[in-house]
Design a protein around this motif. Structure first.
Motif, short mmCIF file in Angstrom:
data_model
loop_
_atom_site.label_atom_id
_atom_site.label_comp_id
_atom_site.label_asym_id
_atom_site.label_seq_id
_atom_site.Cartn_x
_atom_site.Cartn_y
_atom_site.Cartn_z
N VAL A 1 61.77 10.27 39.52
CA VAL A 1 62.70 11.33 39.17
C VAL A 1 63.07 12.10 40.42
O VAL A 1 62.21 12.47 41.21
N THR A 2 64.35 12.33 40.62
CA THR A 2 64.82 13.19 41.70
C THR A 2 65.28 14.51 41.08
O THR A 2 66.30 14.54 40.38
N PRO A 3 64.55 15.59 41.29
CA PRO A 3 64.92 16.86 40.65
C PRO A 3 66.29 17.33 41.11
O PRO A 3 66.70 17.14 42.25
N TYR A 4 67.00 17.95 40.18
CA TYR A 4 68.32 18.49 40.48
C TYR A 4 68.17 19.76 41.31
O TYR A 4 67.31 20.61 41.06
N VAL A 5 69.03 19.90 42.31
CA VAL A 5 69.07 21.10 43.15
C VAL A 5 70.49 21.62 43.15
O VAL A 5 71.44 20.87 43.42
N ASP A 6 70.64 22.89 42.84
CA ASP A 6 71.94 23.55 42.89
C ASP A 6 72.08 24.19 44.28
O ASP A 6 71.22 24.97 44.69
N ASP B 1 64.05 23.60 43.68
CA ASP B 1 64.25 22.91 42.41
C ASP B 1 63.45 23.53 41.26
O ASP B 1 63.54 23.06 40.12
N GLY B 2 62.65 24.57 41.53
CA GLY B 2 61.83 25.18 40.51
C GLY B 2 60.57 24.39 40.19
O GLY B 2 59.81 24.79 39.31
N LEU B 3 60.35 23.29 40.90
CA LEU B 3 59.22 22.40 40.63
C LEU B 3 58.29 22.22 41.83
O LEU B 3 57.08 22.09 41.66
N HIS B 4 58.84 22.19 43.01
CA HIS B 4 58.06 21.96 44.22
C HIS B 4 58.08 23.25 45.05
O HIS B 4 59.15 23.69 45.49
N TRP B 5 56.89 23.82 45.26
CA TRP B 5 56.76 25.15 45.83
C TRP B 5 56.08 25.10 47.19
O TRP B 5 55.14 24.33 47.40
N THR B 6 56.57 25.95 48.11
CA THR B 6 56.03 26.05 49.46
C THR B 6 55.69 27.50 49.76
O THR B 6 56.53 28.39 49.59
N ARG B 7 54.46 27.74 50.19
CA ARG B 7 54.07 29.10 50.60
C ARG B 7 54.67 29.39 51.96
O ARG B 7 54.66 28.53 52.84
N ILE B 8 55.20 30.60 52.13
CA ILE B 8 55.86 30.95 53.40
C ILE B 8 55.05 32.00 54.15
O ILE B 8 53.98 32.41 53.71
N ASN B 9 55.56 32.39 55.30
CA ASN B 9 54.89 33.33 56.21
C ASN B 9 53.59 32.74 56.74
O ASN B 9 52.62 33.47 57.00
N GLY B 10 53.56 31.42 56.91
CA GLY B 10 52.37 30.78 57.43
C GLY B 10 51.16 30.97 56.55
O GLY B 10 50.02 30.92 57.03
#
Length: 329
Positions: free
Chosen positions: A18-23, A48-57
């Motif tokens: 599945v390739t999640p949709y991105v607007d 995409d609301g599914l794959h999350w990345t923490r920011i600010n190191g």
């Protein structure tokens, strides 16, 4: 403004890639705490609301804030954040931001927990205050949970079984209703209540059923939902569990394809995050595979150690500004 139809999604075989949709105009912010630093404010983002990345190191984004992060955008376009120092803190505290980057203290509210209708003998405890701005009424709804019975070593769960969701309203977070009241009339322990306008009109309250699970109470410690015509109800008894047992802190966003609701919840304490999905708030709901340790099985990914907070939709410009303000190495 015309109605925007959901984006058509190609059907794939069950379990297929599945390739999640991105607007290109949309993104998401998750303001949350971590297992290592309870109550401290961290940010994770997603396209995409599914794959999350923490920011600010992976570092906190505020040295001042403490609480179970809950963000609402007011009628003035500014963002408001609510928290407290702990359940025994008598004050509910607010911060405000124009850009989600810099948070400024905005004020405090001290609820009077004495003689609450239908919740006598309330203890001086304010659990996980949460904020919702209701556009039709132009008012904020501030909710939290308060117990009425102390726990004991022999029966610690009686404390949690006595939790009830309380609320007050305010137009400006400076002046409030005279007295907190119970949001639900049913005799059931609830915590972590959030509000979402219903696609079909009215409102849905997503709650954690705080009774301990048993054969007599199989929905204990699960996320459930109740929908009503009016913001303050009356809300009927909530429906079936939307999560497994021992899940809490629900947070809800609409997927960028506008065809799915994404309901996240924590397997406490900081063990993992779960996700349930449905085309409407009324279902049908199913649990999505993620954080499994097997990448090809995963339909969503959450950084390890993430604990509860709130997700909101943001613009791509806000997303880019957050990455510039809080870059990863």
């Amino acid at each position: 403004m015309g109605f925007l139809a959901p984006v058509a999604v190609a059907q794939v075989a069950p379990g297929g890639p599945v390739t999640p949709y991105v607007d290109p105009a949309k993104a998401y912010l998750f303001a949350h705490m971590t297992k290592e630093h309870y109550g401290v404010l961290y940010y994770s983002v997603s396209l995409d609301g599914l794959h999350w990345t923490r920011i600010n190191g992976g570092r906190p984004v505020s040295q001042d804030y403490h609480g179970h992060a809950s963000i609402a955008r007011g009628g003035d376009g500014r963002f408001y954040l609510v928290g407290n120092k702990g359940d025994d803190d008598p004050l509910i505290r607010f911060w405000v931001s124009d850009d989600l980057i810099r948070w400024t203290p905005f004020g405090t509210y001290r609820p009077d927990l004495k003689d609450i209708p239908d919740h006598p003998h309330a203890l001086q405890r304010i659990g996980a205050p949460k904020l919702y701005f209701d556009k039709p009424s132009g008012q904020f709804l501030l909710t939290w949970h308060t117990p009425s019975i102390e726990g004991t070593p022999e029966d610690p769960e009686r404390y949690w079984a006595s939790q009830r969701t309380l609320y007050v309203q305010s137009k400006d977070l400076k002046t409030f209703d005279e007295k907190p009241r119970r949001l639900f009339t049913w005799d059931m322990a609830t915590i972590d209540t959030i509000i979402q306008p219903d696609d079909k009109g009215g409102y849905c309250a997503i709650i954690k059923d705080e009774r301990y699970p048993s054969y007599d109470w199989t929905t204990g410690k699960t996320v459930r939902m109740s929908c009503a015509a009016n913001l303050l109800g009356p809300y009927p008894l909530p429906g079936a569990s939307l999560s497994p047992n021992f899940r809490e802190a629900p947070t809800l966003v609409r997927a960028p394809n506008a065809a799915d609701w994404l309901l996240y919840y924590e397997q406490y304490a900081g063990t993992s995050y779960g996700l349930s999905m449905a085309p409407t708030l009324h279902g049908p709901w199913y649990q999505v595979s993620g954080n499994s340790g097997v990448p090809e099985w995963n339909r969503y990914e959450m950084p390890a150690g993430t604990r509860h907070g709130s997700m909101i939709g943001i613009t791509r410009q806000q997303y880019d500004a957050l990455l510039n303000a809080f870059p990863n190495p």
